[in-house]
Scaffold this active site. Structure first.
Site, short mmCIF file in Angstrom:
data_model
loop_
_atom_site.label_atom_id
_atom_site.label_comp_id
_atom_site.label_asym_id
_atom_site.label_seq_id
_atom_site.Cartn_x
_atom_site.Cartn_y
_atom_site.Cartn_z
N CYS A 116 -5.09 -4.55 6.41
CA CYS A 116 -4.16 -5.05 5.38
C CYS A 116 -4.01 -6.56 5.41
O CYS A 116 -3.89 -7.21 4.37
CB CYS A 116 -2.79 -4.39 5.55
N HIS A 123 2.71 -4.16 8.21
CA HIS A 123 1.83 -4.18 7.04
C HIS A 123 1.97 -5.52 6.32
O HIS A 123 3.04 -6.12 6.32
CB HIS A 123 2.23 -3.04 6.11
N ASN A 126 -0.19 -4.14 -3.41
CA ASN A 126 -0.54 -3.47 -2.16
C ASN A 126 -2.05 -3.29 -2.08
O ASN A 126 -2.78 -3.61 -3.02
CB ASN A 126 0.17 -2.10 -2.09
#
Length: 448
Positions: free
Chosen positions: A71, A366, A388
């Site tokens: 991520c 994250h 995202n």
């Protein structure tokens, strides 16, 4: 039975208390069948997330890190791609995540083995060795890992470094490298005890790095050395870029200056470390010769104002948060009021952000990008638009809506242009950083 043990009488008293409230039985039946979140989710809160934002930045098509911990550089690459989109005049552009993944694994392996050489003569219960020995080549990372990788290895379009099976499913790929690194770490300890020099240990390191390279090539493909790139712009005109290296592509379409003008803002909720100072996490790095991970410690309101100013200027913002709390992945909502856990379970009571952070219940897990904002009547953020990297099946085609109250409770780090940071805090960049050990609460809770 001793007072320290759970007795049958104590359990009976718990059951009696449970039976006193008839709503417990109702909640139990619902939760047993549907699960806690389905019962606790508040539709009124869901309704408030309209996914309409007054201010938005440019955003490419959804990306997907799949079953991997990438991520941090998915978010980093996505925060930069609009620069390339503007320069090439294209609707969408995606960098190769696999290109950086290859070299991140190589660099982490090298750094790990260098630490194993440094700590080879220490006892196994030495605290630094105890912390570094299990690390190996984990997937996670920071913006501070991303920058030196770009400078050293450059960037390429996705077509020049496509996804492979193991770039998107990293468990076995990483596990096989870990086993070889751990084997060599223990062999180095025996060699050091037998009187071998550090040069001898580095020969062992290089032999192991050859194995890591072998595995990376087989799992991720051979890294591109030179390439050309063909595309059509927004007007459907055809273009082909001249042949170049990944570093040349990075320097032409992003540039060192773009990365250097950005500052890492962190916020220590425990207030253990002073504001206006850089906190660095000793030993935590990907590229061995690069600085250790760290950031300028500031209050959350400074981070909020900097992100708001950046988004209003059309520049997305990389941020790190605890993405596992109060989230509906399918609907794409982050909201600390989303689930009425107090009503369907038991009252949580006083459990502050500082306490959650200090005990490890909440930490940065994250990284994503903030790409828009909806403000309230006073001009303050109410909801943030979030890009995202979980694919287009999550949220609104990969976009999430985040309440500002959730942002304040579960965000810990952001990357912004230094022009959005007050000078009183920027002065801390010129001071000697505060070095903390890997077991410091601030370090362990910021590792993702």
């Amino acid at each position: 039975m001793s007072k320290e043990s759970i007795s049958s009488e104590l359990l009976k008293s718990f059951q009696a208390d449970f039976d006193l409230d008839p709503t417990n039985a109702l909640a139990a039946r619902a939760i047993f069948d549907q699960g806690i979140n389905a019962v606790a989710e508040d539709p009124a809160v869901v309704k408030r997330h309209t996914f309409v934002f007054g201010q938005e930045t440019s955003q490419g098509k959804p990306t997907a890190q799949k079953s991997s911990g990438r991520c941090w550089y998915f978010a980093a690459l996505n925060s930069l791609r609009q620069i390339v989109m503007d320069k090439l005049n294209v609707e969408n552009f995606e960098f190769s995540q696999t290109h950086l993944y290859f070299f991140d694994k190589m660099e982490k392996a090298n750094t790990y083995l260098e630490y194993m050489i440094r700590f080879a003569d220490r006892e196994l219960d030495d605290r630094e060795l105890e912390w570094t020995l299990p690390l190996g080549v984990y997937d996670g990372g920071y913006w501070e890992f991303f920058v030196p990788l770009c400078l050293k290895y450059g960037l390429v379009p996705k077509s020049e470094g496509p996804e492979s099976f193991h770039s998107g499913d990293s468990y076995m790929f990483t596990k096989q490298m870990q086993e070889r690194l751990y084997r060599t770490a223990m062999a180095m300890r025996r060699a050091k005890k037998a009187g071998k020099s550090d040069d001898d240990l580095r020969q062992m390191k290089n032999q192991t790095l050859a194995e890591i390279y072998n595995i990376c090539v087989k799992a991720l493909g051979q890294p591109v050395e030179r390439f050309t790139f063909a595309y059509r712009d927004k007007d459907k005109n055809y273009h082909r870029l001249p042949e170049m290296t990944p570093v040349e592509f990075f320097e032409k379409y992003i540039g060192r200056e773009e990365l250097e003008k950005r500052v890492i803002l962190v916020s220590d909720p425990t207030e253990t470390h002073p504001y206006g100072r850089v906190i660095r996490k000793d030993i935590v790095r990907s590229v061995y010769e690069a600085p250790a991970a760290g950031g300028l410690n500031v209050p959350m309101d400074v981070i909020t104002k900097a992100i708001l100013a950046s988004v209003k200027d059309g520049v997305p913002v990389w941020f790190a948060c605890d993405a596992g709390k109060y989230i509906d992945r399918k609907k794409g909502i982050f909201d600390d009021k989303l689930f009425a856990y107090d009503q369907v379970l038991t009252p949580i009571g006083d459990f502050s952000k500082a306490d959650r952070f200090a005990c490890g219940y909440s930490r940065a897990t994250h990284a994503m990008n903030i790409t828009g904002v909806e403000v309230d009547e006073s001009g303050q953020p109410a909801y943030w638009k979030v890009e995202n990297s979980w694919g287009e099946e999550q949220g609104d085609k990969g976009t999430f809506s985040m309440s500002h109250s959730w942002f304040l409770e579960y965000t810990y780090e952001a990357i912004v242009d230094r022009k959005y940071v007050p000078e009183e805090y920027l002065k801390g960049l010129e001071e000697e950083p505060i070095m903390i050990k890997p077991w410091d609460v601030f370090c362990t809770s910021m590792l993702f």
